[in-house]
Scaffold this motif. Structure first.
Motif, PDB file in Angstrom:
ATOM      1  N   GLN A 103       0.864  -1.089  -0.022  1.00  0.00           N
ATOM      2  CA  GLN A 103       0.016  -0.035  -0.084  1.00  0.00           C
ATOM      3  C   GLN A 103       0.940   1.256   0.122  1.00  0.00           C
ATOM      4  N   LYS A 104       2.023   1.179   0.720  1.00  0.00           N
ATOM      5  CA  LYS A 104       2.934   2.428   0.834  1.00  0.00           C
ATOM      6  C   LYS A 104       3.489   2.323  -0.423  1.00  0.00           C
ATOM      7  N   ILE A 105       3.769   1.726  -1.194  1.00  0.00           N
ATOM      8  CA  ILE A 105       4.342   1.627  -2.474  1.00  0.00           C
ATOM      9  C   ILE A 105       3.570   2.260  -3.533  1.00  0.00           C
ATOM     10  N   VAL A 161      16.430   3.299  -7.572  1.00  0.00           N
ATOM     11  CA  VAL A 161      16.075   2.586  -6.087  1.00  0.00           C
ATOM     12  C   VAL A 161      16.687   3.457  -5.022  1.00  0.00           C
ATOM     13  N   GLN A 162      17.354   4.338  -5.232  1.00  0.00           N
ATOM     14  CA  GLN A 162      17.567   5.542  -3.995  1.00  0.00           C
ATOM     15  C   GLN A 162      16.438   6.387  -3.738  1.00  0.00           C
ATOM     16  N   LYS A 203      11.795   7.182   0.034  1.00  0.00           N
ATOM     17  CA  LYS A 203      10.445   7.552   0.234  1.00  0.00           C
ATOM     18  C   LYS A 203       9.741   6.576   1.044  1.00  0.00           C
ATOM     19  N   ILE A 204      10.249   5.346   0.896  1.00  0.00           N
ATOM     20  CA  ILE A 204       9.383   3.992   1.478  1.00  0.00           C
ATOM     21  C   ILE A 204      10.333   3.483   2.804  1.00  0.00           C
ATOM     22  N   GLN A 205      11.714   3.435   2.724  1.00  0.00           N
ATOM     23  CA  GLN A 205      12.353   2.814   3.927  1.00  0.00           C
ATOM     24  C   GLN A 205      12.003   1.348   4.001  1.00  0.00           C
ATOM     25  N   PRO A 206      12.125   0.648   3.049  1.00  0.00           N
ATOM     26  CA  PRO A 206      11.878  -0.673   3.204  1.00  0.00           C
ATOM     27  C   PRO A 206      12.978  -1.578   3.880  1.00  0.00           C
ATOM     28  N   VAL A 213      15.899  -6.953   3.246  1.00  0.00           N
ATOM     29  CA  VAL A 213      15.390  -7.949   2.542  1.00  0.00           C
ATOM     30  C   VAL A 213      14.379  -7.761   1.555  1.00  0.00           C
ATOM     31  N   GLN A 214      13.342  -6.772   2.161  1.00  0.00           N
ATOM     32  CA  GLN A 214      12.261  -6.438   1.262  1.00  0.00           C
ATOM     33  C   GLN A 214      12.842  -5.889   0.008  1.00  0.00           C
ATOM     34  N   MET A 215      13.697  -4.874  -0.046  1.00  0.00           N
ATOM     35  CA  MET A 215      14.220  -4.181  -1.132  1.00  0.00           C
ATOM     36  C   MET A 215      14.987  -5.161  -2.137  1.00  0.00           C
ATOM     37  N   ILE A 216      15.733  -6.033  -1.372  1.00  0.00           N
ATOM     38  CA  ILE A 216      16.389  -7.177  -2.453  1.00  0.00           C
ATOM     39  C   ILE A 216      15.434  -7.938  -3.215  1.00  0.00           C
ATOM     40  N   SER A 217      14.052  -8.111  -2.555  1.00  0.00           N
ATOM     41  CA  SER A 217      13.053  -9.080  -3.164  1.00  0.00           C
ATOM     42  C   SER A 217      12.657  -8.158  -4.296  1.00  0.00           C
ATOM     43  N   LEU A 218      12.174  -6.947  -4.055  1.00  0.00           N
ATOM     44  CA  LEU A 218      11.683  -6.186  -5.296  1.00  0.00           C
ATOM     45  C   LEU A 218      12.562  -5.888  -6.179  1.00  0.00           C
TER      46      LEU A 218
END
Length: 304
Positions: free
Chosen positions: A60-62, A71-72, A77-80, A83-88
Motif C-alpha cells: 500500500q505504501k508503494i 532505487v535510491q 520515500k519508503i524505507q523498506p 530483505v524487502q528491497m532485495i526481493s523487489l
C-alpha cells in the motif's frame, strides 16, 4: 491475516502461460496490490502482494508514494527493510531504470553501503589489517606489510618471559628479525642466548615496528589512501551482502521472488536427451504402471 499461497500463484501463472497469456513483471510504478489485466498490452501485470517478503503495509505504501525514479528515490520515500528491497529488485520492479537487474542490485547495495560508511579522517594501525585484506596497498610497501604481519605473529605466539621483555625462539621468526629489524635495535635492547633464542625489550621492539610502518601509514592517511580504504569498505560490504542474498542468475532471482520464470528456466540450456527430460505438460494425465511389486504380506501391487 491470510498468508500468500505462493504455490497456488505459481500454478495459476503456469496455467495462464499455458493458455498463451503474457504475465508481465511488477513495474514499481505500475503494479497494483493484486494481479491486473493490462488491456492495452494484452498482458497481466504481476501483483505486489505476490512478491516474496512484500506485505500489505509495504504494498500500500508503494502505491501511495508513486512515482519513483531510482532505487535510491524509492528507498528514501519508503524505507523498506533490506530483505524487502532485495526481493523487489530480484522481481524486476526497477528494470526500467537500469541496463540490467544486476546493475540495479549493485546500485542499491552501494547506496546502502554509503549509508553505513563514511570516508575516514584518520586511519590508524588498528585499521591496517583491514587495509591489507582490501588489497589496496601499493607494491612499494610490501616489506611494511610483512613487518606488520610479523608483529601480529609475535603477539600471538611468542612467550613474554618478563613484563617488559619478549622471547623469540622460532627459527623463521629469528631469521626475519635478523634480516629486517636487528640493525634498527641497539644491542643493549636485545640479547642472543646460547641456544640462539633472542630476548628483547618489548618497548623497543614496538618502537622499531612503528618506524618501519611510518611510510605506509603516511600513504594510508593521504587522500588517495583514505579514498582507497573507503572504497575497500564499500566493496567488501557489497560482496558480503551479494554472497549472502544475491547469488544466482536472473532466473534464480525470479523464482525466489516471483515463483515463476519470466526469463528462461534455469535448466533451459540443459540437454534434454542427455538427461531424459520431457515437458511436464506432455506427460499423460492417467498414471501408467511400470511394473509389479509384492509386499511382505504377499500382495501384488503396481509400481508407477
Amino acid at each position: 491475516v491470510a498468508t500468500t499461497n505462493y504455490g497456488k500463484i505459481a500454478k495459476a501463472i503456469g496455467d495462464l502461460k499455458g493458455y498463451g497469456y503474457q504475465v508481465d513483471l511488477p513495474d514499481i510504478n505500475r503494479a497494483h496490490l493484486e494481479f491486473f489485466p493490462d488491456i492495452e498490452n494484452h498482458s497481466i501485470v504481476y501483483g505486489l502482494l505476490a512478491i516474496t517478503n512484500v506485505n500489505t503495509e509495504l504494498a500500500q505504501k508503494i502505491v501511495q508514494n508513486r512515482p519513483y525514479t531510482s532505487v535510491q528515490d524509492f528507498w528514501t520515500k519508503i524505507q523498506p527493510t533490506n530483505v524487502q528491497m532485495i526481493s523487489l529488485i530480484k522481481a524486476g520492479c526497477f528494470d526500467k531504470f537500469y541496463a540490467s537487474r544486476h546493475v540495479a542490485m549493485r546500485t542499491f547495495l552501494r547506496f546502502l553501503a554509503e549509508q553505513k560508511y563514511t570516508k575516514k579522517d584518520k586511519i590508524t594501525t588498528a585499521n591496517l589489517e583491514k587495509a591489507i585484506n582490501f588489497k589496496i596497498i601499493p607494491q612499494e610497501y610490501e616489506l611494511a606489510i610483512r613487518v606488520f604481519a610479523f608483529k601480529k605473529w609475535c603477539e600471538a605466539n611468542q612467550l613474554k618471559v618478563e613484563t617488559k621483555m619478549m622471547e623469540l625462539s622460532d627459527e623463521d621468526g629469528i631469521t626475519f628479525f635478523q634480516n629486517y629489524l636487528q640493525d634498527d635495535m641497539k644491542t643493549k635492547n636485545y640479547n642472543v642466548m646460547p641456544d640462539g633464542v633472542i630476548q628483547m625489550k618489548q618497548s623497543m621492539f614496538n618502537k622499531v615496528i612503528t618506524a618501519k610502518l611510518s611510510k605506509l601509514m603516511e600513504w594510508l592517511n593521504s587522500d588517495d589512501g583514505r579514498t582507497k580504504y573507503y572504497e575497500g569498505e564499500i566493496t567488501t560490504f557489497i560482496d558480503e551482502v551479494w554472497q549472502k542474498y544475491c547469488e544466482g542468475t536472473i532466473s534464480t532471482w525470479e523464482m525466489n521472488s516471483l515463483h515463476y520464470y519470466y526469463h528462461d528456466h534455469e535448466l533451459a540450456k540443459m540437454s534434454s536427451s542427455a538427461y531424459n527430460l520431457v515437458n511436464f505438460n506432455s506427460l499423460p494425465e492417467d498414471l501408467q504402471p511400470i511394473g509389479k511389486r509384492v509386499n511382505k504380506q504377499g500382495k501384488e501391487f503396481d509400481v508407477y
